[in-house]
Design a protein around this motif. Structure first.
Motif, PDB file in Angstrom:
ATOM      1  N   VAL A   1      17.669  57.609  30.754  1.00 33.55           N
ATOM      2  CA  VAL A   1      17.117  58.430  31.832  1.00 33.55           C
ATOM      3  C   VAL A   1      15.894  57.761  32.458  1.00 33.55           C
ATOM      4  CG1 VAL A   1      16.041  60.648  32.377  1.00 33.55           C
ATOM      5  CG2 VAL A   1      17.992  60.565  30.814  1.00 33.55           C
ATOM      6  N   HIS A   2      15.034  57.215  31.629  1.00 33.90           N
ATOM      7  CA  HIS A   2      13.839  56.534  32.152  1.00 33.90           C
ATOM      8  C   HIS A   2      14.195  55.222  32.848  1.00 33.90           C
ATOM      9  CE1 HIS A   2      10.948  58.829  29.261  1.00 33.90           C
ATOM     10  NE2 HIS A   2      11.105  59.457  30.408  1.00 33.90           N
ATOM     11  N   ALA A   3      15.242  54.554  32.365  1.00 34.94           N
ATOM     12  CA  ALA A   3      15.692  53.337  33.040  1.00 34.94           C
ATOM     13  C   ALA A   3      16.191  53.665  34.444  1.00 34.94           C
ATOM     14  CB  ALA A   3      16.792  52.659  32.234  1.00 34.94           C
ATOM     15  N   GLN A   4      16.852  54.803  34.578  1.00 34.08           N
ATOM     16  CA  GLN A   4      17.346  55.204  35.892  1.00 34.08           C
ATOM     17  C   GLN A   4      16.176  55.478  36.837  1.00 34.08           C
ATOM     18  OE1 GLN A   4      20.418  58.145  35.740  1.00 34.08           O
ATOM     19  NE2 GLN A   4      20.914  57.947  37.904  1.00 34.08           N
ATOM     20  N   LEU A   5      15.106  56.059  36.310  1.00 35.42           N
ATOM     21  CA  LEU A   5      13.903  56.270  37.124  1.00 35.42           C
ATOM     22  C   LEU A   5      13.328  54.928  37.563  1.00 35.42           C
ATOM     23  CD1 LEU A   5      11.545  57.890  38.295  1.00 35.42           C
ATOM     24  CD2 LEU A   5      10.537  57.936  35.994  1.00 35.42           C
ATOM     25  N   TYR A   6      13.271  53.969  36.645  1.00 32.95           N
ATOM     26  CA  TYR A   6      12.739  52.634  36.955  1.00 32.95           C
ATOM     27  C   TYR A   6      13.526  51.993  38.095  1.00 32.95           C
ATOM     28  CZ  TYR A   6      11.674  47.651  36.267  1.00 32.95           C
ATOM     29  OH  TYR A   6      11.313  46.340  36.459  1.00 32.95           O
ATOM     30  N   TYR A   7      14.845  51.981  37.973  1.00 31.36           N
ATOM     31  CA  TYR A   7      15.671  51.313  38.978  1.00 31.36           C
ATOM     32  C   TYR A   7      15.727  52.099  40.286  1.00 31.36           C
ATOM     33  CZ  TYR A   7      17.186  47.922  35.487  1.00 31.36           C
ATOM     34  OH  TYR A   7      17.213  46.897  34.546  1.00 31.36           O
ATOM     35  N   THR A   8      15.584  53.414  40.207  1.00 32.46           N
ATOM     36  CA  THR A   8      15.535  54.221  41.430  1.00 32.46           C
ATOM     37  C   THR A   8      14.259  53.915  42.200  1.00 32.46           C
ATOM     38  OG1 THR A   8      16.850  56.011  40.458  1.00 32.46           O
ATOM     39  CG2 THR A   8      15.494  56.566  42.356  1.00 32.46           C
ATOM     40  N   ALA A   9      13.134  53.867  41.495  1.00 30.86           N
ATOM     41  CA  ALA A   9      11.864  53.529  42.139  1.00 30.86           C
ATOM     42  C   ALA A   9      11.925  52.130  42.741  1.00 30.86           C
ATOM     43  CB  ALA A   9      10.723  53.625  41.129  1.00 30.86           C
TER      44      ALA A   9
ATOM     45  N   THR B   1      14.312  64.730  33.471  1.00 27.66           N
ATOM     46  CA  THR B   1      15.346  65.341  34.303  1.00 27.66           C
ATOM     47  C   THR B   1      15.267  64.760  35.707  1.00 27.66           C
ATOM     48  OG1 THR B   1      13.985  67.177  35.147  1.00 27.66           O
ATOM     49  CG2 THR B   1      15.100  67.509  33.010  1.00 27.66           C
ATOM     50  N   LYS B   2      16.378  64.843  36.399  1.00 28.44           N
ATOM     51  CA  LYS B   2      16.428  64.350  37.775  1.00 28.44           C
ATOM     52  C   LYS B   2      15.406  65.083  38.631  1.00 28.44           C
ATOM     53  CE  LYS B   2      19.617  63.870  41.705  1.00 28.44           C
ATOM     54  NZ  LYS B   2      21.008  64.071  42.162  1.00 28.44           N
ATOM     55  N   GLU B   3      15.267  66.375  38.408  1.00 26.19           N
ATOM     56  CA  GLU B   3      14.347  67.189  39.201  1.00 26.19           C
ATOM     57  C   GLU B   3      12.895  66.761  38.974  1.00 26.19           C
ATOM     58  OE1 GLU B   3      18.154  68.748  39.043  1.00 26.19           O
ATOM     59  OE2 GLU B   3      16.856  68.385  37.293  1.00 26.19           O
ATOM     60  N   GLU B   4      12.538  66.517  37.707  1.00 26.44           N
ATOM     61  CA  GLU B   4      11.177  66.056  37.393  1.00 26.44           C
ATOM     62  C   GLU B   4      10.905  64.712  38.065  1.00 26.44           C
ATOM     63  OE1 GLU B   4       9.563  67.553  33.098  1.00 26.44           O
ATOM     64  OE2 GLU B   4      11.122  66.025  33.072  1.00 26.44           O
ATOM     65  N   GLN B   5      11.872  63.839  37.985  1.00 25.74           N
ATOM     66  CA  GLN B   5      11.695  62.507  38.560  1.00 25.74           C
ATOM     67  C   GLN B   5      11.601  62.560  40.079  1.00 25.74           C
ATOM     68  OE1 GLN B   5      14.701  59.876  37.009  1.00 25.74           O
ATOM     69  NE2 GLN B   5      14.075  60.158  34.885  1.00 25.74           N
ATOM     70  N   ARG B   6      12.419  63.411  40.690  1.00 25.56           N
ATOM     71  CA  ARG B   6      12.371  63.558  42.145  1.00 25.56           C
ATOM     72  C   ARG B   6      11.001  64.075  42.579  1.00 25.56           C
ATOM     73  NH1 ARG B   6      15.644  67.611  42.877  1.00 25.56           N
ATOM     74  NH2 ARG B   6      17.616  66.509  43.257  1.00 25.56           N
ATOM     75  N   ASP B   7      10.538  65.132  41.932  1.00 23.13           N
ATOM     76  CA  ASP B   7       9.235  65.709  42.284  1.00 23.13           C
ATOM     77  C   ASP B   7       8.116  64.700  42.067  1.00 23.13           C
ATOM     78  OD1 ASP B   7      10.494  68.082  42.890  1.00 23.13           O
ATOM     79  OD2 ASP B   7       9.957  69.079  41.003  1.00 23.13           O
TER      80      ASP B   7
ATOM     81  N   PHE C   1      15.526  59.993  47.647  1.00 19.75           N
ATOM     82  CA  PHE C   1      15.602  59.923  46.189  1.00 19.75           C
ATOM     83  C   PHE C   1      17.025  60.149  45.709  1.00 19.75           C
ATOM     84  CE2 PHE C   1      15.850  61.914  42.068  1.00 19.75           C
ATOM     85  CZ  PHE C   1      15.107  61.071  41.265  1.00 19.75           C
ATOM     86  N   ASP C   2      17.653  61.220  46.171  1.00 18.79           N
ATOM     87  CA  ASP C   2      19.009  61.550  45.721  1.00 18.79           C
ATOM     88  C   ASP C   2      19.996  60.445  46.052  1.00 18.79           C
ATOM     89  OD1 ASP C   2      18.123  63.944  44.718  1.00 18.79           O
ATOM     90  OD2 ASP C   2      18.764  65.138  46.448  1.00 18.79           O
ATOM     91  N   LYS C   3      19.812  59.857  47.234  1.00 22.91           N
ATOM     92  CA  LYS C   3      20.715  58.778  47.647  1.00 22.91           C
ATOM     93  C   LYS C   3      20.568  57.563  46.730  1.00 22.91           C
ATOM     94  CE  LYS C   3      21.049  58.192  52.041  1.00 22.91           C
ATOM     95  NZ  LYS C   3      20.730  57.811  53.439  1.00 22.91           N
ATOM     96  N   ALA C   4      19.334  57.197  46.426  1.00 21.95           N
ATOM     97  CA  ALA C   4      19.090  56.034  45.572  1.00 21.95           C
ATOM     98  C   ALA C   4      19.496  56.323  44.125  1.00 21.95           C
ATOM     99  CB  ALA C   4      17.621  55.634  45.637  1.00 21.95           C
ATOM    100  N   TYR C   5      19.183  57.512  43.639  1.00 22.84           N
ATOM    101  CA  TYR C   5      19.417  57.881  42.246  1.00 22.84           C
ATOM    102  C   TYR C   5      20.886  57.764  41.860  1.00 22.84           C
ATOM    103  CZ  TYR C   5      18.726  60.624  37.934  1.00 22.84           C
ATOM    104  OH  TYR C   5      18.655  61.045  36.626  1.00 22.84           O
ATOM    105  N   GLU C   6      21.748  58.135  42.763  1.00 19.21           N
ATOM    106  CA  GLU C   6      23.189  58.117  42.476  1.00 19.21           C
ATOM    107  C   GLU C   6      23.889  56.882  43.040  1.00 19.21           C
ATOM    108  OE1 GLU C   6      24.323  60.205  40.484  1.00 19.21           O
ATOM    109  OE2 GLU C   6      22.868  61.838  40.529  1.00 19.21           O
ATOM    110  N   SER C   7      23.118  55.930  43.534  1.00 25.21           N
ATOM    111  CA  SER C   7      23.714  54.797  44.240  1.00 25.21           C
ATOM    112  C   SER C   7      24.410  53.814  43.307  1.00 25.21           C
ATOM    113  CB  SER C   7      22.638  54.053  45.035  1.00 25.21           C
ATOM    114  OG  SER C   7      21.727  53.399  44.170  1.00 25.21           O
ATOM    115  N   PHE C   8      25.346  53.101  43.883  1.00 27.95           N
ATOM    116  CA  PHE C   8      26.060  52.051  43.150  1.00 27.95           C
ATOM    117  C   PHE C   8      25.093  50.950  42.734  1.00 27.95           C
ATOM    118  CE2 PHE C   8      28.236  47.907  43.275  1.00 27.95           C
ATOM    119  CZ  PHE C   8      29.182  48.098  42.266  1.00 27.95           C
TER     120      PHE C   8
END
Length: 209
Positions: free
Chosen positions: A92-100, A126-132, A145-152
């Motif tokens: 989950v934290h790795a996804q935050l890293y790569y999303t940022a 959570t996705k919501e915490e990370q988005r906020d 955020f949502d677009k990047a978070y779920e991106s290929f």
């Protein structure tokens, strides 16, 4: 005149001590050499990578060593981070890293993420915490955020990063890796401060190959 001589002798002793200390670094003792090196980009640079997890207290404390040390690196050295994914929270934290990273705000929020988790006790799991969090800290829109978070692109980087860390054959973090071949951690180096000293030594070894 005598004072100048004393200063020269002191400087010489420091230099000798530094050389002696560096000469004491041994493979298998202060660092480990991978039998199967992990490929790095062939761009003439010496690559140093940090395998880490935002939830790791040791990784958090290493930041106070890494941040000033990075400023001392020569132009032929490239430093980067790779999130380890050894558990659900790590992923989950790795996804935050790569999303940022995908949103272009990673450098801006990297320290803030560590501080939020370890000082403010905000888990960011959570996705919501990370988005906020990114909306507040980096003025990122919810839509972006949502677009990047779920991106290929983010998913692909997570997959590649996970494979890379596992290829380092490590079981814990933080770990520093030089040119995909030399593995340095606090246990082998002696301390977190000594980790970067060993890495500096390995950088010089690679530079002189």
């Amino acid at each position: 005149m005598l004072s100048s001589f004393k200063k020269w002798m002191a400087a010489a002793l420091v230099t000798v001590a530094s050389v002696a200390s560096a000469a004491d670094y041994e493979a298998g003792k202060h660092y480990r050499v991978l039998e199967n090196p992990v490929a790095v980009m062939q761009d003439g640079q010496i690559h140093v990578e940090e395998a880490f997890w935002y939830g790791c207290s040791h990784c958090f404390s290493l930041e106070s060593v890494i941040v000033p040390w990075k400023k001392t690196l020569a132009k032929d050295v490239t430093f980067s981070r790779v999130p380890a994914m050894f558990g659900r929270a790590w992923v989950v934290h790795a996804q935050l890293y790569y999303t940022a990273d995908a949103l272009g705000v990673l450098d801006q929020v990297h320290s803030d993420i560590f501080n939020a988790i370890h000082l403010q006790k905000v888990r960011l799991l959570t996705k919501e915490e990370q988005r906020d969090f990114l909306m507040t800290k980096a003025d990122v829109s919810a839509e972006d955020f949502d677009k990047a978070y779920e991106s290929f692109a983010v998913r692909s980087k997570m997959t590649r990063g996970d494979k890379r860390v596992r290829a380092f054959e490590i079981s814990g973090v933080p770990t520093l890796v030089v040119n995909g071949q030399y593995i340095v951690d606090a246990s082998s180096a002696g301390s977190q401060e000594d980790m970067v000293k060993v890495v500096d030594y390995l950088i010089e070894q690679e530079r002189n190959r």
